[in-house]
Design an enzyme around this catalytic site. Sequence first.
Site, PDB file in Angstrom:
ATOM      1  CD  GLU A 197       2.068   3.794   7.684  1.00 25.28           C
ATOM      2  OE1 GLU A 197       0.851   4.077   7.784  1.00 25.28           O
ATOM      3  OE2 GLU A 197       2.471   2.670   7.375  1.00 25.28           O
ATOM      4  CD  GLN A 257      -1.139  -0.314   3.714  1.00 22.63           C
ATOM      5  OE1 GLN A 257      -1.309   0.566   4.555  1.00 22.63           O
ATOM      6  NE2 GLN A 257      -1.756  -1.498   3.784  1.00 22.63           N
ATOM      7  CG  HIS A 275       4.443   0.984   3.326  1.00 21.96           C
ATOM      8  ND1 HIS A 275       3.877   2.141   2.830  1.00 21.96           N
ATOM      9  CD2 HIS A 275       3.641   0.599   4.373  1.00 21.96           C
ATOM     10  CE1 HIS A 275       2.803   2.455   3.536  1.00 21.96           C
ATOM     11  NE2 HIS A 275       2.631   1.528   4.480  1.00 21.96           N
ATOM     12  CG  HIS A 303      -0.573   5.658   3.599  1.00 21.23           C
ATOM     13  ND1 HIS A 303      -1.697   4.869   3.669  1.00 21.23           N
ATOM     14  CD2 HIS A 303       0.387   5.009   4.306  1.00 21.23           C
ATOM     15  CE1 HIS A 303      -1.432   3.790   4.387  1.00 21.23           C
ATOM     16  NE2 HIS A 303      -0.172   3.849   4.779  1.00 21.23           N
ATOM     17  NE  ARG A 350      -6.194  -2.323   1.881  1.00 16.38           N
ATOM     18  CZ  ARG A 350      -7.086  -1.488   2.374  1.00 16.38           C
ATOM     19  NH1 ARG A 350      -7.842  -0.776   1.535  1.00 16.38           N
ATOM     20  NH2 ARG A 350      -7.228  -1.333   3.670  1.00 16.38           N
TER      21      ARG A 350
END
EC number: 5.3.1.8
Length: 409
Positions: free
Chosen positions: A135, A98, A264, A100, A283
Amino acid sequence: MELLRNAVRPYAWGSRTIIPELQGRPVPAPHPEAELWMGAHPGDPSHVVGPDGVERSLLEVVEADPLGQLGEKCARRWDGRLPFLLKILAVEEPLSMQAHPSAEQAAAGYAREEAAGIARDAANRNYPDPTAKPELVCALTEFHALAGFRDPHRTVELLNAIETPGLAKYTQLLSAQPDSDGLRALFTTWITLPQATLDELLPEVLDACVLHVKERGEFDLECRTILELGEAHPQDAGVLAALLLNRLVLRAGEAIYLPAGNLHLYLRGTAVEILANSDNILRCGLTPKHVDVPELLRVVDFRCEGMPVQLPEPGQRAAVYHTDAPEFELSRFEWTERDRQSVAVEPAGPQILLCTQGRVRVRALDGTELELGRGQSLWLAASDPAVELVPVGGDAVQLFRATPGTCAD
């Protein structure tokens, strides 16, 4: 300053032992437990536990008093929301591959889907909220991941090492243009292959990986990873895409930061993760969930700048993991068995403290104090006074601290 009771997320890829053992519950758990959430995420907020044992949703506490709980600056910047979510990850099986979106991509995508009338909980919704989702993951045990695109010259060497008749033309595509544009071209080609072509190519690649492992080739770890993913997802183009990513093994205390666009996949291990309080995920594959290839290609960053690992400094009691994310910052405190020195923690907006080893006493300047054991956490509102961290007993102690990002100041 209040203790937190946190939600456990029972995803299928989780462990039946890691989180229960961390919290002192019976092992094994009846079902896999993948994530322990600490924060005010609307889907599963933590609960603050008062001195009288009464529990209140942290989400409701923040919504009722955003200025007192978040501080004026944080409340204004994030529209009254706690901007970060802290997690324990217990990864026993690979997650989906996935990426982001950036803040701009998320806002635009959210507006498009709202205008199109797609329900926010619909399976084909890409942007359930208008915010970014950077993240950072910090290993508690040896932690395995794929993250970021490997240098294309090195990837050409890998593809040559496992070359098959069906793979050769794709190797040539990247070797003719070993840069981010070449990676984009190869990645796009692979994830849009007709299923019939994929069904012919993947077995060839997997057989070549088996041979490479038997011969103890240079890319043994990479090939073992492809075999693991291929066994679980034998008809998925994400297995090919995994050939393009950096294969990382983090030791305890090491961390990687995953900004917008970073493709990642977490493979296995236990870690602390901090991320923006968002659900936006694009995804690539290795999942039965929705995959939107055109939108994914708009989001993925194909720059191949390496994947820097943040290393802890030996002997340092406190460490900060630096990122450019305004939503969060993660710090780690460690004390050896002989080190009982207290550490002062100044107010920094809203904070969550998580103990992952030993016991620590959190003592406020007003005389209030709470003791945290392994697996326990607490909430510090922006209006709470400064606190002092005091290791308890004779064991080594480890504690993580989550705050809004200092770059947001």
